[in-house]
Design a protein around this motif. Structure first.
Motif, PDB file in Angstrom:
ATOM      1  N   ASP A 240       0.835  -1.204   0.000  1.00  0.00           N
ATOM      2  CA  ASP A 240       0.000   0.000   0.000  1.00  0.00           C
ATOM      3  C   ASP A 240       0.871   1.256   0.000  1.00  0.00           C
ATOM      4  O   ASP A 240       0.590   2.236  -0.693  1.00  0.00           O
ATOM      5  CB  ASP A 240      -0.910   0.019   1.233  1.00  0.00           C
ATOM      6  CG  ASP A 240      -2.122  -0.894   1.081  1.00  0.00           C
ATOM      7  OD1 ASP A 240      -2.456  -1.251  -0.060  1.00  0.00           O
ATOM      8  OD2 ASP A 240      -2.720  -1.243   2.107  1.00  0.00           O
TER       9      ASP A 240
ATOM     10  N   ALA B  51      -4.258  -8.062  -3.163  1.00  0.00           N
ATOM     11  CA  ALA B  51      -4.534  -6.640  -3.373  1.00  0.00           C
ATOM     12  C   ALA B  51      -4.453  -6.284  -4.854  1.00  0.00           C
ATOM     13  O   ALA B  51      -5.237  -5.457  -5.341  1.00  0.00           O
ATOM     14  CB  ALA B  51      -3.547  -5.798  -2.572  1.00  0.00           C
TER      15      ALA B  51
ATOM     16  N   LYS C  12      -6.335  -1.812   0.812  1.00  0.00           N
ATOM     17  CA  LYS C  12      -6.653  -3.230   0.689  1.00  0.00           C
ATOM     18  C   LYS C  12      -5.482  -4.127   1.077  1.00  0.00           C
ATOM     19  O   LYS C  12      -5.672  -5.187   1.668  1.00  0.00           O
ATOM     20  CB  LYS C  12      -7.146  -3.543  -0.722  1.00  0.00           C
ATOM     21  CG  LYS C  12      -8.480  -2.876  -1.018  1.00  0.00           C
ATOM     22  CD  LYS C  12      -9.174  -3.475  -2.196  1.00  0.00           C
ATOM     23  CE  LYS C  12     -10.450  -2.699  -2.524  1.00  0.00           C
ATOM     24  NZ  LYS C  12     -11.402  -2.701  -1.419  1.00  0.00           N
TER      25      LYS C  12
END
Length: 396
Positions: free
Chosen positions: A70, A122, A336
């Motif tokens: 992320d 993800a 996510k």
């Protein structure tokens, strides 16, 4: 058909990568419990500890790999690192002379799995429209389990030819190399939400509880209890040997399990895009209870064993991709990777407890106690899913 409803090429390529790596891994895993117990003199409790620590490590490492993916807004570099470690671990299994060496090889392999798991999930979520997300996760899972069928099948054939576990384990190296090649040249990713100013934040913090809503934390809780009910598949292989299967034929238990997993994962994902996901997951829990009951009855012989393996595979198809889709449904786009990481942290702790408990029950109370306890945990998870708190978003 609308272009938005076509599963992206990246998902297909990730599925192929998973197929070849699972072929490699499951060839090893289908023989490893017998290798440990019969070849190296390990107890069943030791097998439970090794499997529990290994699988928990994979899940806990996902916490950090998801958060890092992320932060970077990129997934592929972590996928290369994870699959690369797994590939490098494969030669260590046939070279192992002690239980400790097997444990080290398994640990390295599962660290690789942990590094790649959350960024891969993800990335699937990144490139897939929400309306077909269940089908995309189901497709990737189905292709993964094709490898899980081929790996044990190769183990059976090679054992019948060579009758030497060490020799057969060397054949796991080549599929891992193929998986790395497919990942390196075949997988592309979209740029994530990283804008160059967002600082890295550890997901192990109380503030994360405010970043995600109640629906997400309900999914985490249900997934954790579910994992307590689903200990390592190593115990299915040992149950096969306990019921009289030879080392050459024991991997057939995983073949049956993985075949039914493969056949059910995509249809279950497709169904979960059209009905409440919690209903599909509930069906998976019922199947797990039935699987455990079948495996607990030794009097049923090989027929009961294979029926239990088939039901176990169906429960996997009706749960694994569904849980991933439920995590994706209940979290914002930019978080996510972290969401999958935290989910797997909880599941990892429970997997460690489940496998150690399964090994302890087996060693001191017998195999039936192990599977009956698994059925009890699955029933508890089913009851929790049936409450209003257990039915999260995307159930409408």
């Amino acid at each position: 058909m609308s272009g938005k409803r076509v599963i992206p090429r990246t998902v297909w390529m990730l599925g192929l990568v998973s197929l070849f790596m699972d072929l490699s891994s499951e060839l090893i895993h289908s023989l490893l419990p017998i290798f440990l117990v019969s070849g190296l003199g390990a107890s069943v409790l030791t097998v439970g500890v090794i499997e529990g620590v290994a699988e928990a490590t994979a899940m806990i490492v996902k916490v950090f790999s998801g958060a890092i993916s992320d932060f970077l807004g990129r997934r592929k570099a972590l996928l290369l690192a994870g699959y690369g470690l797994a590939t490098l671990s494969k030669p260590l299994f046939p070279l192992a002379q002690t239980v400790d060496m097997v444990f080290a090889a398994r640990f390295i392999d599962r660290i690789g799995k942990g590094i790649r798991g959350a960024p891969r999930d993800a990335l699937v979520a990144d490139v897939t429209p929400p309306e077909i997300r269940g089908a995309a996760f189901g497709l990737r899972q189905s292709m993964d389990t094709v490898g899980a069928v081929l790996g044990p099948a190769m183990a059976v054939v090679l054992m019948l030819v060579f009758a030497d576990i060490r020799h057969v384990l060397w054949f796991a190296v080549a599929p891992g190399v193929v998986a790395m090649g497919l990942l390196l040249w075949g997988v592309r990713e979209t740029r994530g939400d990283r804008d160059g100013t967002k600082p890295f934040r550890s997901p192990i913090r109380w503030r994360a509880a405010r970043d995600f809503g109640a629906a997400y934390w309900r999914v985490v809780a249900i997934g954790a209890v579910f994992t307590l009910a689903r200990f390592s598949e190593a115990f299915l292989i040992l149950r096969g040997e306990d019921m009289g299967l030879s080392a050459s034929w024991a991997p057939i238990v995983l073949i049956v399990m993985s075949l039914f997993f493969t056949l059910s994962a995509y249809p279950a994902g497709w169904l979960s895009d059209r009905v409440p996901r919690s209903a599909v997951l509930a069906a998976g829990l019922v199947l797990l209870v039935l699987a455990d009951l079948a495996l607990a009855v030794k009097a049923g012989g090989v027929g009961s064993l294979l029926a239990g393996a088939a039901l176990w595979g169906l429960h996997m198809g009706f749960s694994q991709g569904i849980l991933s889709a439920m995590v994706a449904d209940t979290t914002p786009a930019g978080m996510k990777g972290t969401a999958f990481g935290i989910f797997n942290l909880a599941s990892g702790v429970c997997m460690l407890l489940a496998s150690v408990l399964a090994g302890w029950l087996w060693q001191f109370w017998g195999p039936s106690a192990t599977f009956l306890t698994g059925a009890a945990f699955a029933a508890v998870a089913l009851l929790g899913l049936g409450t209003p708190a257990g039915r999260g978003r995307r159930d409408g």
